[in-house]
Motif scaffolding. Structure first.
Motif, short mmCIF file in Angstrom:
data_model
loop_
_atom_site.label_atom_id
_atom_site.label_comp_id
_atom_site.label_asym_id
_atom_site.label_seq_id
_atom_site.Cartn_x
_atom_site.Cartn_y
_atom_site.Cartn_z
N THR A 43 86.79 -49.56 94.05
CA THR A 43 87.28 -48.56 93.09
C THR A 43 87.50 -49.19 91.72
O THR A 43 87.10 -48.62 90.70
CB THR A 43 88.60 -47.94 93.61
OG1 THR A 43 88.38 -47.40 94.90
CG2 THR A 43 89.09 -46.85 92.68
N LEU A 47 85.58 -48.22 88.37
CA LEU A 47 86.33 -47.83 87.17
C LEU A 47 85.98 -48.72 85.98
O LEU A 47 85.84 -48.25 84.86
CB LEU A 47 87.83 -47.87 87.44
CG LEU A 47 88.40 -46.75 88.32
CD1 LEU A 47 89.88 -47.01 88.61
CD2 LEU A 47 88.23 -45.40 87.64
N GLU A 50 82.53 -47.67 84.83
CA GLU A 50 82.61 -46.40 84.11
C GLU A 50 83.27 -46.58 82.75
O GLU A 50 82.84 -45.99 81.75
CB GLU A 50 83.39 -45.37 84.94
CG GLU A 50 82.64 -44.87 86.14
CD GLU A 50 83.47 -43.98 87.05
OE1 GLU A 50 84.63 -43.65 86.68
OE2 GLU A 50 82.98 -43.63 88.13
N SER A 51 84.30 -47.41 82.69
CA SER A 51 84.97 -47.69 81.43
C SER A 51 84.01 -48.39 80.46
O SER A 51 83.97 -48.08 79.28
CB SER A 51 86.20 -48.56 81.68
OG SER A 51 86.83 -48.90 80.47
#
Length: 190
Positions: A43, A47, A50-51
């Motif tokens: 996760t 993240l 994606e960031s």
């Protein structure tokens, strides 16, 4: 077996069983924590990715916005420069026209223009107008062409304007109109 032996035996079996269950429970808990840790790592990795993508998209968007802004600024400056050049060019043309209007060639030009109009509309009454600044040429043009020539009430940089009332026609051969037409068509290309 004595009671004490039985108690020891019971205690050791109980301790073994409790120890076994505790180890099993601990192992299960450790496995659960390891699974949670792996899930958390995945996760967190997603993240972070994606960031990173969001940040890259923001940087690209900002770059495009800045580039677009700079392009608009350059286009505006280019348009202003083209406009200034166009004004300068046509100011020079106006100066050349004023110089030309002082020459004998201009008088010949007006004579020819008037004669051409008179021959084209010889079957109707026409009035040919010259610029107020050409009023000194009026008598000479009348005597050389025999036309109905008058001074127009507004300046038009030279040339002639002719009105043919019977056909409801205005023939505008003025330098002002021709200059405006050329100014509209004039474009600076790079």
């Amino acid at each position: 077996m004595t009671i004490e032996e039985k108690m020891d035996h019971f205690r050791s079996l109980s301790l073994e069983s409790a120890s076994s269950k505790s180890a099993e429970s601990l192992s299960s808990y450790k496995q659960s924590l390891d699974d949670d840790l792996e899930l958390h790592k995945e996760t967190a990795s997603q993240l972070a990715e994606e960031s990173k993508k969001a940040l890259m998209n923001q940087v690209r968007a900002n770059s495009k916005k800045k580039l677009s802004s700079e392009q608009m600024k350059i286009k505006k400056e280019l348009t202003q420069k083209q406009s200034a050049i166009k004004i300068e060019v046509f100011d020079r043309v106006r100066e050349k026209l004023l110089e030309y209007r002082k020459t004998n060639d201009y008088l010949v030009y007006l004579e020819n223009q008037i004669k051409n109009i008179m021959s084209e509309y010889s079957d109707v009454d026409i009035t040919i107008y010259i610029d107020p600044n050409d009023s000194s040429l009026l008598d000479e043009l009348k005597s050389k062409t025999g036309g109905n020539i008058e001074i127009y009430n507004k300046e038009f940089l030279g040339g002639t304007r002719t009105i043919v009332p019977e056909k409801n026609i205005l023939i505008d051969n003025s330098f002002k109109t021709r200059l405006a037409d050329q100014q509209d068509l004039f474009a600076i290309t790079l």
